[in-house]
Design a protein around this motif. Sequence first.
Motif, PDB file in Angstrom:
ATOM      1  N   GLU A 199       9.696   8.122   0.893  1.00  0.00           N
ATOM      2  CA  GLU A 199       9.801   7.944   2.340  1.00  0.00           C
ATOM      3  C   GLU A 199       9.735   6.462   2.671  1.00  0.00           C
ATOM      4  O   GLU A 199       8.782   5.775   2.292  1.00  0.00           O
ATOM      5  CB  GLU A 199       8.678   8.706   3.043  1.00  0.00           C
ATOM      6  CG  GLU A 199       8.824  10.211   2.978  1.00  0.00           C
ATOM      7  CD  GLU A 199       7.840  10.932   3.872  1.00  0.00           C
ATOM      8  OE1 GLU A 199       6.878  10.276   4.335  1.00  0.00           O
ATOM      9  OE2 GLU A 199       8.025  12.138   4.111  1.00  0.00           O
ATOM     10  N   VAL A 200      10.750   5.993   3.367  1.00  0.00           N
ATOM     11  CA  VAL A 200      10.855   4.571   3.700  1.00  0.00           C
ATOM     12  C   VAL A 200      11.178   4.459   5.187  1.00  0.00           C
ATOM     13  O   VAL A 200      12.235   4.935   5.625  1.00  0.00           O
ATOM     14  CB  VAL A 200      11.953   3.874   2.867  1.00  0.00           C
ATOM     15  CG1 VAL A 200      12.067   2.402   3.254  1.00  0.00           C
ATOM     16  CG2 VAL A 200      11.658   4.013   1.373  1.00  0.00           C
ATOM     17  N   PRO A 201      10.317   3.843   5.989  1.00  0.00           N
ATOM     18  CA  PRO A 201      10.593   3.727   7.423  1.00  0.00           C
ATOM     19  C   PRO A 201      11.858   2.909   7.695  1.00  0.00           C
ATOM     20  O   PRO A 201      12.208   1.993   6.950  1.00  0.00           O
ATOM     21  CB  PRO A 201       9.353   3.003   7.964  1.00  0.00           C
ATOM     22  CG  PRO A 201       8.292   3.233   6.933  1.00  0.00           C
ATOM     23  CD  PRO A 201       9.003   3.303   5.623  1.00  0.00           C
ATOM     24  N   SER A 202      12.525   3.248   8.776  1.00  0.00           N
ATOM     25  CA  SER A 202      13.668   2.467   9.224  1.00  0.00           C
ATOM     26  C   SER A 202      13.177   1.152   9.838  1.00  0.00           C
ATOM     27  O   SER A 202      12.030   1.039  10.282  1.00  0.00           O
ATOM     28  CB  SER A 202      14.474   3.246  10.267  1.00  0.00           C
ATOM     29  OG  SER A 202      14.933   4.465   9.734  1.00  0.00           O
ATOM     30  N   GLY A 203      14.049   0.165   9.863  1.00  0.00           N
ATOM     31  CA  GLY A 203      13.709  -1.092  10.536  1.00  0.00           C
ATOM     32  C   GLY A 203      12.759  -1.952   9.735  1.00  0.00           C
ATOM     33  O   GLY A 203      12.533  -1.745   8.533  1.00  0.00           O
ATOM     34  N   ARG A 204      12.172  -2.909  10.413  1.00  0.00           N
ATOM     35  CA  ARG A 204      11.317  -3.902   9.766  1.00  0.00           C
ATOM     36  C   ARG A 204       9.873  -3.414   9.641  1.00  0.00           C
ATOM     37  O   ARG A 204       9.280  -2.926  10.602  1.00  0.00           O
ATOM     38  CB  ARG A 204      11.330  -5.212  10.556  1.00  0.00           C
ATOM     39  CG  ARG A 204      10.445  -6.304   9.955  1.00  0.00           C
ATOM     40  CD  ARG A 204      10.276  -7.492  10.888  1.00  0.00           C
ATOM     41  NE  ARG A 204       9.326  -8.449  10.345  1.00  0.00           N
ATOM     42  CZ  ARG A 204       8.000  -8.345  10.458  1.00  0.00           C
ATOM     43  NH1 ARG A 204       7.480  -7.298  11.109  1.00  0.00           N
ATOM     44  NH2 ARG A 204       7.192  -9.255   9.933  1.00  0.00           N
ATOM     45  N   TYR A 205       9.315  -3.517   8.472  1.00  0.00           N
ATOM     46  CA  TYR A 205       7.880  -3.399   8.251  1.00  0.00           C
ATOM     47  C   TYR A 205       7.570  -4.240   7.021  1.00  0.00           C
ATOM     48  O   TYR A 205       8.461  -4.589   6.237  1.00  0.00           O
ATOM     49  CB  TYR A 205       7.426  -1.944   8.041  1.00  0.00           C
ATOM     50  CG  TYR A 205       7.892  -1.326   6.742  1.00  0.00           C
ATOM     51  CD1 TYR A 205       7.113  -1.402   5.587  1.00  0.00           C
ATOM     52  CD2 TYR A 205       9.115  -0.666   6.657  1.00  0.00           C
ATOM     53  CE1 TYR A 205       7.541  -0.846   4.390  1.00  0.00           C
ATOM     54  CE2 TYR A 205       9.539  -0.107   5.474  1.00  0.00           C
ATOM     55  CZ  TYR A 205       8.753  -0.198   4.335  1.00  0.00           C
ATOM     56  OH  TYR A 205       9.183   0.344   3.167  1.00  0.00           O
ATOM     57  N   THR A 206       6.319  -4.600   6.840  1.00  0.00           N
ATOM     58  CA  THR A 206       5.944  -5.457   5.718  1.00  0.00           C
ATOM     59  C   THR A 206       4.803  -4.841   4.923  1.00  0.00           C
ATOM     60  O   THR A 206       4.025  -4.047   5.445  1.00  0.00           O
ATOM     61  CB  THR A 206       5.509  -6.865   6.186  1.00  0.00           C
ATOM     62  OG1 THR A 206       4.361  -6.741   7.047  1.00  0.00           O
ATOM     63  CG2 THR A 206       6.630  -7.567   6.936  1.00  0.00           C
ATOM     64  N   VAL A 207       4.759  -5.197   3.656  1.00  0.00           N
ATOM     65  CA  VAL A 207       3.624  -4.921   2.790  1.00  0.00           C
ATOM     66  C   VAL A 207       3.075  -6.279   2.376  1.00  0.00           C
ATOM     67  O   VAL A 207       3.823  -7.129   1.891  1.00  0.00           O
ATOM     68  CB  VAL A 207       4.019  -4.095   1.551  1.00  0.00           C
ATOM     69  CG1 VAL A 207       2.850  -3.971   0.585  1.00  0.00           C
ATOM     70  CG2 VAL A 207       4.508  -2.714   1.971  1.00  0.00           C
ATOM     71  N   GLU A 208       1.798  -6.482   2.569  1.00  0.00           N
ATOM     72  CA  GLU A 208       1.188  -7.793   2.345  1.00  0.00           C
ATOM     73  C   GLU A 208       1.296  -8.227   0.887  1.00  0.00           C
ATOM     74  O   GLU A 208       0.965  -7.467  -0.026  1.00  0.00           O
ATOM     75  CB  GLU A 208      -0.281  -7.748   2.766  1.00  0.00           C
ATOM     76  CG  GLU A 208      -1.011  -9.083   2.626  1.00  0.00           C
ATOM     77  CD  GLU A 208      -2.474  -8.983   3.014  1.00  0.00           C
ATOM     78  OE1 GLU A 208      -3.206  -9.969   2.790  1.00  0.00           O
ATOM     79  OE2 GLU A 208      -2.883  -7.915   3.539  1.00  0.00           O
ATOM     80  N   LEU A 209       1.751  -9.453   0.679  1.00  0.00           N
ATOM     81  CA  LEU A 209       1.772 -10.026  -0.658  1.00  0.00           C
ATOM     82  C   LEU A 209       0.341 -10.349  -1.069  1.00  0.00           C
ATOM     83  O   LEU A 209      -0.417 -10.944  -0.307  1.00  0.00           O
ATOM     84  CB  LEU A 209       2.619 -11.303  -0.686  1.00  0.00           C
ATOM     85  CG  LEU A 209       4.053 -11.193  -0.183  1.00  0.00           C
ATOM     86  CD1 LEU A 209       4.766 -12.535  -0.345  1.00  0.00           C
ATOM     87  CD2 LEU A 209       4.828 -10.095  -0.899  1.00  0.00           C
ATOM     88  N   GLY A 210      -0.043  -9.946  -2.269  1.00  0.00           N
ATOM     89  CA  GLY A 210      -1.394 -10.215  -2.739  1.00  0.00           C
ATOM     90  C   GLY A 210      -2.371  -9.100  -2.477  1.00  0.00           C
ATOM     91  O   GLY A 210      -3.582  -9.272  -2.659  1.00  0.00           O
ATOM     92  N   LYS A 211      -1.870  -7.941  -2.085  1.00  0.00           N
ATOM     93  CA  LYS A 211      -2.734  -6.796  -1.789  1.00  0.00           C
ATOM     94  C   LYS A 211      -2.356  -5.631  -2.696  1.00  0.00           C
ATOM     95  O   LYS A 211      -1.236  -5.107  -2.637  1.00  0.00           O
ATOM     96  CB  LYS A 211      -2.581  -6.370  -0.329  1.00  0.00           C
ATOM     97  CG  LYS A 211      -3.595  -5.346   0.139  1.00  0.00           C
ATOM     98  CD  LYS A 211      -4.985  -5.948   0.252  1.00  0.00           C
ATOM     99  CE  LYS A 211      -5.957  -4.972   0.892  1.00  0.00           C
ATOM    100  NZ  LYS A 211      -7.330  -5.526   0.958  1.00  0.00           N
TER     101      LYS A 211
END
Length: 338
Positions: A199-211
């Motif tokens: 499952e991948v949301p549409s549009g922009r979202y981020t996953v924090e680098l370093g987490k």
Amino acid sequence: MPQMSMIEAIRDAMDVKMAEDPNVLTFGEDVGYFGGVFRCTAGLQEKHGLHRCFDTPISEGGIIGIAIGMAANGLRPVAEIQFADYIYPAYDQIASEAARLRYRSNGDFSAPITIRTPVGGGIFGGPTHSQSPESLFTHIAGLKTIIPSNPYDAKGLLISAIESDDPVLFLEPKRLYNGPFDGDHETPSVSWKGHELGEVPSGRYTVELGKARTVSEGSDITIIAYGTMVWVAEAVAQNLGISADIIDLRSLVPLDIDAIEASVKKTGRCVILHEATRTSGFGAELMSLVQERCFYHLEAPIQRVTGWDTPYPHAQEWAYFPGQKRVTAAVRTALEAA
């Protein structure tokens, strides 16, 4: 929520950023009209134009050199190196130029470059299409090194990488492009049905680098992995029926050492997995950090399961991988230690 493979998630991340920011562009060998050898950029040239998704000559040093010049002048290039095995001609540009640009210019310039490249085996590509060279880059100050294990993280991490003002090496496990393998042909005892897509949301979202991501929580043992090895760790824990803290690093540099430390202090036992060769692999750095920070909490020696210290084999590819059998043996050793 849309279901995507990792290839589709990576493509969607670039599409989102290219639509949102006119300074984002992507290029590399066969990236444009053909859409990349793994089709990660398919359709981007048609949608965003020849000047924002285009092919380059077969010159890895040139690809990264061009990206550095673009970044210094305000663009956000996403450069593709067709296979990680081909990245070595560009090593000097990455290590001596991109990683140091912010520091050597006292902040006058930055290098918001994302370098995408497939890593690891699983396609019978032999010794020149299957390497995992991550540890060569984690040693470089100023360079971030990221490796996702699933479509959701791949998209969120790639968007974060593109938005980063420092260079990011984005390593894509090719065995996971179209869904995970069990990592061991001899004991395919876990069904991966349903994991081919995520499952991948549409549009922009981020996953924090370093987490890091906690895949599962448990009290018996900590298993630290990244990329393809996350799926092998899950399979082993399920087959053994143990209560395991499985940590998906996602980011090697910066590293979520706090998550690692908290887990090992809780469980007292630790197994580290990676596909790359053993000597000077990133697992050695992880072992050192765990030993330094968790020594008085350890109930057993730290175990490490890796690839062989040999050139990458072709015919013995699946024996080279740290599969379920080898990982199971390491987990049992750690659990049975007094």
